[in-house]
Motif scaffolding. Structure first.
Motif, PDB file in Angstrom:
ATOM      1  N   ASP A 117       0.836  -1.195   0.000  1.00 22.36           N
ATOM      2  CA  ASP A 117       0.000   0.000   0.000  1.00 22.36           C
ATOM      3  C   ASP A 117       0.875   1.251   0.000  1.00 22.36           C
ATOM      4  N   ARG A 118       1.909   1.275   0.831  1.00 23.81           N
ATOM      5  CA  ARG A 118       2.827   2.419   0.896  1.00 23.81           C
ATOM      6  C   ARG A 118       3.549   2.589  -0.446  1.00 23.81           C
ATOM      7  N   HIS A 119       3.983   1.475  -1.007  1.00 23.85           N
ATOM      8  CA  HIS A 119       4.669   1.508  -2.312  1.00 23.85           C
ATOM      9  C   HIS A 119       3.750   2.084  -3.394  1.00 23.85           C
ATOM     10  N   ALA A 120       2.510   1.617  -3.446  1.00 22.20           N
ATOM     11  CA  ALA A 120       1.551   2.097  -4.446  1.00 22.20           C
ATOM     12  C   ALA A 120       1.266   3.582  -4.247  1.00 22.20           C
ATOM     13  N   PHE A 121       1.137   4.004  -2.983  1.00 22.01           N
ATOM     14  CA  PHE A 121       0.887   5.414  -2.674  1.00 22.01           C
ATOM     15  C   PHE A 121       2.052   6.272  -3.160  1.00 22.01           C
ATOM     16  N   GLU A 122       3.272   5.883  -2.807  1.00 16.91           N
ATOM     17  CA  GLU A 122       4.450   6.658  -3.202  1.00 16.91           C
ATOM     18  C   GLU A 122       4.620   6.679  -4.724  1.00 16.91           C
TER      19      GLU A 122
END
Length: 183
Positions: free
Chosen positions: A22-27
């Motif tokens: 989720d963090r990767h997709a957000f960034e």
């Protein structure tokens, strides 16, 4: 023959993988100036694992995508359904793209054939025309009468006038089959 797919999957539980994905997709979304993804957690996790822990991006083919998804499903069984769904979506998208390209190529060939036909017919029609001859033609659904100003192998330039506007004198290049002598 392509090299075997290399992976280096992390030893993390489903919750931690989902948080990192989720963090990767957000960034990633923010770096591209896009709205953050609202895709399901399993989809984000499979994408994260494929892009960050395999060499898929070096050769992003349908086959490599399938291999990466199968490797993810083997390592993380709870993601197997999402991996299968992504394989199906990618295959369907590739088939759709191939079909669209094939249809485009058929359309282009039909247009070329039509242009060849118009040119061949115009080469014959131009033989019956002469400079200064009055002809009738249609342009944008309206009929005009003009005079042949130039003759080419398959095209004519017709000088004509429009009823309104400051510059009423016009020239238009047309296939010879698009003009009809005025009798």
């Amino acid at each position: 023959m392509p090299e075997a797919l290399t992976t280096w999957f992390p030893d993390l539980d489903a919750g931690e993988l989902a948080r990192r994905a989720d963090r990767h997709a957000f960034e990633h979304s923010i770096s591209l100036g896009l709205e953050p993804s609202n895709a399901p957690a399993d989809r984000l996790t499979v994408n994260y694992l494929r892009h960050e822990f395999t060499r898929y991006d070096e050769e992003p083919t349908v086959e490599r995508h399938r291999e990466a998804c199968e490797a993810i499903a083997a390592r993380y069984p709870w993601l197997a359904a999402e991996c299968a769904a992504q394989i199906d979506r990618r295959r369907d998208a590739e088939e759709h793209d191939r079909d669209a390209v094939a249809m485009y190529e058929v359309q282009i060939e039909q247009e070329r054939a039509e242009r060849r036909d118009v040119t061949a017919r115009s080469r014959e029609a131009v033989k019956a025309l002469s400079l200064g001859q009055r002809v009738r033609f249609k342009k944008q659904g309206r009929e005009y009468v003009g005079t042949i100003a130039e003759l080419g192998p398959s095209r004519v330039v017709v000088a004509y006038e429009v009823a309104s506007g400051r510059d009423r004198a016009r020239n238009l290049k047309l296939p010879a089959i698009d003009v009809e002598p005025v009798i």
